[in-house]
Design a protein around this motif. Structure first.
Motif, PDB file in Angstrom:
ATOM      1  N   PRO A 256       2.938   8.045 -24.281  1.00 24.54           N
ATOM      2  CA  PRO A 256       2.264   6.904 -23.651  1.00 24.54           C
ATOM      3  C   PRO A 256       3.135   6.297 -22.551  1.00 24.54           C
ATOM      4  N   PHE A 257       2.509   5.970 -21.426  1.00 22.76           N
ATOM      5  CA  PHE A 257       3.248   5.567 -20.226  1.00 22.76           C
ATOM      6  C   PHE A 257       2.603   4.313 -19.658  1.00 22.76           C
ATOM      7  N   GLU A 258       3.440   3.437 -19.119  1.00 20.81           N
ATOM      8  CA  GLU A 258       2.933   2.209 -18.496  1.00 20.81           C
ATOM      9  C   GLU A 258       3.760   1.900 -17.262  1.00 20.81           C
ATOM     10  N   VAL A 259       3.104   1.491 -16.202  1.00 22.56           N
ATOM     11  CA  VAL A 259       3.787   1.153 -14.960  1.00 22.56           C
ATOM     12  C   VAL A 259       3.075  -0.010 -14.290  1.00 22.56           C
ATOM     13  N   ARG A 260       3.853  -0.928 -13.717  1.00 22.65           N
ATOM     14  CA  ARG A 260       3.300  -2.014 -12.902  1.00 22.65           C
ATOM     15  C   ARG A 260       3.053  -1.475 -11.500  1.00 22.65           C
ATOM     16  N   ALA A 261       1.903  -1.820 -10.951  1.00 22.70           N
ATOM     17  CA  ALA A 261       1.537  -1.207  -9.675  1.00 22.70           C
ATOM     18  C   ALA A 261       0.700  -2.171  -8.836  1.00 22.70           C
TER      19      ALA A 261
ATOM     20  N   GLY B 154       0.813  -1.209   0.000  1.00 23.23           N
ATOM     21  CA  GLY B 154       0.000   0.000   0.000  1.00 23.23           C
ATOM     22  C   GLY B 154       0.849   1.262   0.000  1.00 23.23           C
ATOM     23  N   CYS B 155       1.968   1.234   0.695  1.00 21.74           N
ATOM     24  CA  CYS B 155       2.875   2.385   0.680  1.00 21.74           C
ATOM     25  C   CYS B 155       3.428   2.619  -0.721  1.00 21.74           C
ATOM     26  N   ARG B 156       3.765   1.506  -1.419  1.00 22.54           N
ATOM     27  CA  ARG B 156       4.272   1.634  -2.776  1.00 22.54           C
ATOM     28  C   ARG B 156       3.180   2.141  -3.736  1.00 22.54           C
ATOM     29  N   ARG B 157       1.926   1.837  -3.439  1.00 23.56           N
ATOM     30  CA  ARG B 157       0.831   2.370  -4.244  1.00 23.56           C
ATOM     31  C   ARG B 157       0.736   3.880  -4.086  1.00 23.56           C
TER      32      ARG B 157
ATOM     33  N   GLU C 169      14.760  -3.463   3.721  1.00 20.24           N
ATOM     34  CA  GLU C 169      14.787  -4.744   3.019  1.00 20.24           C
ATOM     35  C   GLU C 169      13.381  -5.194   2.612  1.00 20.24           C
ATOM     36  N   LEU C 170      12.398  -4.920   3.462  1.00 18.67           N
ATOM     37  CA  LEU C 170      11.026  -5.279   3.122  1.00 18.67           C
ATOM     38  C   LEU C 170      10.557  -4.505   1.887  1.00 18.67           C
ATOM     39  N   VAL C 171      10.933  -3.240   1.787  1.00 19.40           N
ATOM     40  CA  VAL C 171      10.548  -2.449   0.616  1.00 19.40           C
ATOM     41  C   VAL C 171      11.200  -3.026  -0.634  1.00 19.40           C
ATOM     42  N   ARG C 172      12.474  -3.442  -0.546  1.00 24.66           N
ATOM     43  CA  ARG C 172      13.143  -4.042  -1.696  1.00 24.66           C
ATOM     44  C   ARG C 172      12.438  -5.334  -2.129  1.00 24.66           C
ATOM     45  N   THR C 173      12.023  -6.141  -1.179  1.00 29.06           N
ATOM     46  CA  THR C 173      11.307  -7.392  -1.502  1.00 29.06           C
ATOM     47  C   THR C 173       9.998  -7.108  -2.213  1.00 29.06           C
ATOM     48  N   VAL C 174       9.270  -6.119  -1.716  1.00 30.82           N
ATOM     49  CA  VAL C 174       7.995  -5.749  -2.349  1.00 30.82           C
ATOM     50  C   VAL C 174       8.230  -5.221  -3.756  1.00 30.82           C
ATOM     51  N   ASP C 175       9.249  -4.376  -3.937  1.00 29.49           N
ATOM     52  CA  ASP C 175       9.527  -3.823  -5.260  1.00 29.49           C
ATOM     53  C   ASP C 175       9.868  -4.921  -6.266  1.00 29.49           C
ATOM     54  N   ALA C 176      10.537  -5.995  -5.796  1.00 29.68           N
ATOM     55  CA  ALA C 176      10.896  -7.094  -6.692  1.00 29.68           C
ATOM     56  C   ALA C 176       9.658  -7.823  -7.202  1.00 29.68           C
ATOM     57  N   HIS C 177       8.543  -7.777  -6.450  1.00 30.45           N
ATOM     58  CA  HIS C 177       7.318  -8.457  -6.864  1.00 30.45           C
ATOM     59  C   HIS C 177       6.439  -7.593  -7.770  1.00 30.45           C
ATOM     60  N   LEU C 178       6.791  -6.317  -7.936  1.00 36.91           N
ATOM     61  CA  LEU C 178       5.942  -5.438  -8.736  1.00 36.91           C
ATOM     62  C   LEU C 178       5.912  -5.846 -10.207  1.00 36.91           C
ATOM     63  N   ALA C 179       6.936  -6.532 -10.700  1.00 34.30           N
ATOM     64  CA  ALA C 179       6.972  -6.935 -12.107  1.00 34.30           C
ATOM     65  C   ALA C 179       5.837  -7.892 -12.444  1.00 34.30           C
ATOM     66  N   ARG C 180       5.282  -8.568 -11.432  1.00 30.27           N
ATOM     67  CA  ARG C 180       4.180  -9.512 -11.670  1.00 30.27           C
ATOM     68  C   ARG C 180       2.816  -8.870 -11.425  1.00 30.27           C
TER      69      ARG C 180
END
Length: 576
Positions: free
Chosen positions: A219-224, A161-164, A182-193
């Motif tokens: 045109p812009f695209e982001v995983r979120a 939710g913070c990353r959102r 480290e938790l933020v890095r782990t969450v960021d790694a899952h954003l690609a999916r």
């Protein structure tokens, strides 16, 4: 038995003229357009539209249309919250102190209040990096609380939710402990999916703001992560300054979403008392207004747009089909149309007829075409390949007269049958009274006593049957003869009230005391005969206003049978 037959006939009469149906969802929306110097919108037109139904449903206009557009399509950019950052800093620092002392119960409500503030003001907080940084820090303090209390799944969910809320900033090690970083890095790694948000705009190459943060250009695209987002674009046009779009709110689920912005349309929209398109010049209004109104209709998922546009002298109101963008009918109005002019214009649009009411005499014209920007109304004969206005109007009149001839013939036939039945019922009532008089003082030994009893009972039965038939025929026939009105007239409701009084009195009389109706009684009286007549006379009057209201709301055609000075007037006024 016969009384039950009468009541059944009355029930059938009510079915013939049903009450208005439940409120339908709007299928059309009013869009007003003009240049910045456009005149005040004629109030008479707005009043008439508010009381009109298109395709059996009310028109979406006024504050209701504005709020519907804000809630389902886009809204204005949020206003600044000048004290939000200071309030957030104060709350976050206090919560950090409680977390450092392991006083989690005191820290939790403070952090929850901070999250409510961030959700409400993230769009304005994130416009500057200081505000976005403070929002991220406050959000991650709650992640730290979950970690230190052993609630790892909640910590991961909350960090998503913070990353959102703040998708582009990374936590600073001097502010957050290593386990949070480290938790933020782990969450960021899952954003690609995660599902994607794709943003397109006209014009392109406009910076994209996601929850207030500028992340790229269209045109812009982001995983979120899944959740709620506020999306906006800002375009630089010819070095004349920035054009900000309206804000689109979306809830991202498991599927990717594409959002398209028309920045010029968003700049033109003024959503205050009505959905208004205001352009910087009349030429821009002529070029864009029709297309923009059609776009608004598609965005609101309605089938019809009523487009009221300012003209050089007066107004034009188009009924536009959203699926192909072509007006099915157009009405030209004067600068300040009267209530009667507005009423006739709206009724013409409702039934799909084009009229020019801007001159001294109304005339039938063809609908405005999008390639005729600024062109005056064209008479129907201009496109009738030599047939002329009179020919087209005459054909329309003959069609309407043929249709209404059948309706009027049906109404007259039913009404005549009803009047005949009620006349026969009155005669039967008199026969029953005469038979009752002859029975008084008689006894079973009097010659002809049985015949007198049969005469009384037969007259009574005939009265009840004829009264029920009269109620049925008149309830079906009288509404067919009534004129159509833009609104159900007051006198119709007055007649209905009089009919209701007659029905009430008739019911009381019919339920009154009866004297000796058994076969052995010598003194006979039947008060329900006069009561049935009152019911037969009153019920059609009660049905009349409801039948007029139902026909006005649900009819798709405007029938025209009255004669006027010219065929144009017959076609235009559509007199019943």
């Amino acid at each position: 038995m016969l009384l039950r037959t009468f009541l059944a006939g009355a029930s059938i009469a009510l079915v013939v003229c049903p009450l208005p149906a439940a409120e339908a969802q709007p299928q059309s929306v009013l869009v007003i357009s003009g240049a910045q110097s456009a005149r005040r919108v004629p109030r008479t037109v707005l009043i008439e539209l508010a009381a009109t139904r298109i395709e059996g449903a009310p028109v979406l206009l006024g504050r209701e249309a504005v709020e519907t557009y804000r809630n389902t399509v886009s809204r204005e950019p949020a206003q600044e919250h000048p004290d939000a950052i200071d309030e957030l800093v104060s709350t976050t620092n206090q919560a950090i102190r409680f977390v450092a002392r392991h006083q989690m119960e005191q820290a939790l409500p403070l952090l929850q209040n901070a999250m409510h503030l961030i959700e409400r003001a993230i769009e304005t907080l994130s416009r500057e990096e200081r505000g976005a940084r403070q929002a991220l820090d406050a959000c991650l303090v709650l992640s730290r609380l979950y970690l230190e209390t052993g609630r790892l799944p909640q910590a991961r969910e909350h960090t998503l939710g913070c990353r959102r809320l703040v998708p582009d900033l990374t936590p600073l090690p001097r502010t957050h402990p290593p386990e949070v970083v480290e938790l933020v890095r782990t969450v960021d790694a899952h954003l690609a999916r995660m599902p994607a948000i794709r943003v397109e705009s006209t014009p392109s190459q406009c910076p994209v703001l996601l929850n207030g943060r500028e992340l790229g250009t269209t045109p812009f695209e982001v995983r979120a992560p899944q959740g709620q987002y506020r999306v906006q674009v800002v375009c630089d046009v010819n070095d004349s300054g920035s054009l900000r779009s309206r804000v689109r709110e979306l809830i991202l689920g498991s599927e990717s979403v594409t959002i398209r912005f028309d920045v010029n349309l968003d700049q033109a929209i003024l959503s205050e008392e009505n959905i208004i398109l205001q352009y910087r010049s009349s030429s821009v209004a002529r070029r864009r207004a029709h297309r923009d109104a059609e776009t608004i209709g598609r965005q609101l998922h309605v089938s019809t747009v009523l487009h009221l546009s300012a003209q050089a002298s007066g107004w034009r109101l188009d009924r536009v089909r959203v699926h192909d963008g072509r007006p099915s009918a157009s009405v030209w109005l004067s600068e300040s149309p009267s209530a009667q002019e507005a009423s006739l214009a709206i009724e013409a649009l409702r039934v799909g007829r084009s009229l020019d009411l801007s001159g001294s005499e109304p005339r039938v014209v063809v609908p405005w075409a999008p390639d005729e920007a600024g062109a005056p109304p064209r008479a129907q004969g201009d496109v009738d390949h030599g047939q002329g206005v009179g020919s087209a109007a005459h054909q329309s009149y003959e069609t309407d007269a043929y249709t209404n001839g059948g309706r009027i013939a049906s109404g007259l036939s039913l009404s005549i049958l009803g009047l005949g039945a009620i006349s026969a019922g009155i005669y039967s009532h008199r026969q029953a009274n005469s038979a009752a008089v002859r029975l008084r003082g008689s006894n079973r030994l009097v010659v002809g006593f049985v015949d007198m009893v049969d005469s009384f009972d037969g007259a009574r039965r005939r009265n009840l049957i004829l009264s029920g038939s009269a109620a049925l025929f008149l309830s079906a026939g009288i509404p067919l003869l009534a004129r159509r009105h833009a609104r159900t007239p007051w006198w119709s409701w007055t007649i209905g009230a009089a009919g209701l009084a007659a029905v009430f009195i008739g019911a009381l009389v019919s339920a009154g005391s009866r004297q000796c109706l058994d076969a052995d009684c010598l003194r006979r009286s039947a008060p329900e005969t006069i009561g049935a007549l009152l019911l037969a006379a009153g019920l059609p009057l009660v049905v009349l206003p409801f039948a007029q209201t139902t026909r006005r709301l649900n009819s798709r055609e405007y029938r025209s049978v009255g004669l006027a000075a010219s065929l144009d007037r017959v076609v235009f006024f559509g007199v019943f």
